[in-house]
Design an enzyme around this catalytic site. Structure first.
Site, PDB file in Angstrom:
ATOM      1  N   LYS A  44       0.742  -1.314  -0.020  1.00 26.92           N
ATOM      2  CA  LYS A  44       0.024  -0.028   0.008  1.00 26.92           C
ATOM      3  C   LYS A  44       0.874   1.331   0.089  1.00 26.92           C
ATOM      4  CE  LYS A  44      -2.760  -1.138   3.580  1.00 26.92           C
ATOM      5  NZ  LYS A  44      -3.853  -0.757   4.622  1.00 26.92           N
ATOM      6  N   LYS A  46       2.793   1.990   2.318  1.00 27.61           N
ATOM      7  CA  LYS A  46       2.811   2.636   3.710  1.00 27.61           C
ATOM      8  C   LYS A  46       3.557   2.065   4.774  1.00 27.61           C
ATOM      9  CE  LYS A  46      -1.925   3.961   5.231  1.00 27.61           C
ATOM     10  NZ  LYS A  46      -2.985   3.852   5.935  1.00 27.61           N
TER      11      LYS A  46
END
Ligand code: C2G
Length: 134
Positions: A44, A46
């Site tokens: 993602k 992240k």
């Protein structure tokens, strides 16, 4: 028993997370939270401050949460809904429409996000960049 499921990273737990977990639980009797593994977070784009294990432990301590499972892929949601007999899928409205394919398997509910708070905001307010947050 009406089962609800929701997904997320839930890093640096804050009131926005608590609000959606409370409201998700209010839609049924049993709430499953599927928390992103560190490897999936990398997909993602992240990087969570807390490890998967710590984020799982923190979520399991929340009274609205009945079960915590790992999120490893984007593609696992249909199996998760089927394998756990889920009735309702819940996400914040920043995801509106993105998971409508689940409507063939369960109710899909997008809830308003809590304004003014996010993990990203916490980090920037603290003047912390990712490389420092080791
Ligand atoms: N959220 C919210 N209000 C905020 C911040 C977050 O309601 N102020 C909600 C998000 O909409 C999401 C949940 O809290 O439903 C978890 O947010 P994140 O940890 O940021 O999760 P995200 O990165 O959106 O991952 O497969 C789905 C992904 O795993 C979702």
């Amino acid at each position: 028993m009406k089962k609800v499921i929701t997904y997320g990273t839930f890093d640096l737990l804050h009131v926005g997370h608590i609000n959606i977990l409370r409201r998700a639980k209010e839609l049924g009797d049993y709430l499953i939270v599927v928390v992103s593994t560190d490897e999936f977070n990398a997909l993602k784009g992240k990087k969570a401050y807390y490890s998967f294990e710590d984020r799982k432990t923190i979520l399991e301590a929340i009274k609205y949460v009945d079960e915590v499972l790992p999120e490893n892929t984007w593609e696992q949601k249909i199996d998760d809904v089927k394998n756990n007999d889920v009735d309702v899928f819940v996400m914040g409205h920043d995801w509106t429409g993105k998971f409508d394919f689940l409507k063939d398997y369960c109710e899909v509910v997008y809830l308003p996000r809590t304004e003014g708070i996010s993990t990203t905001k916490i980090k920037s307010d603290l003047g912390v960049t990712d490389k420092e947050a080791k």
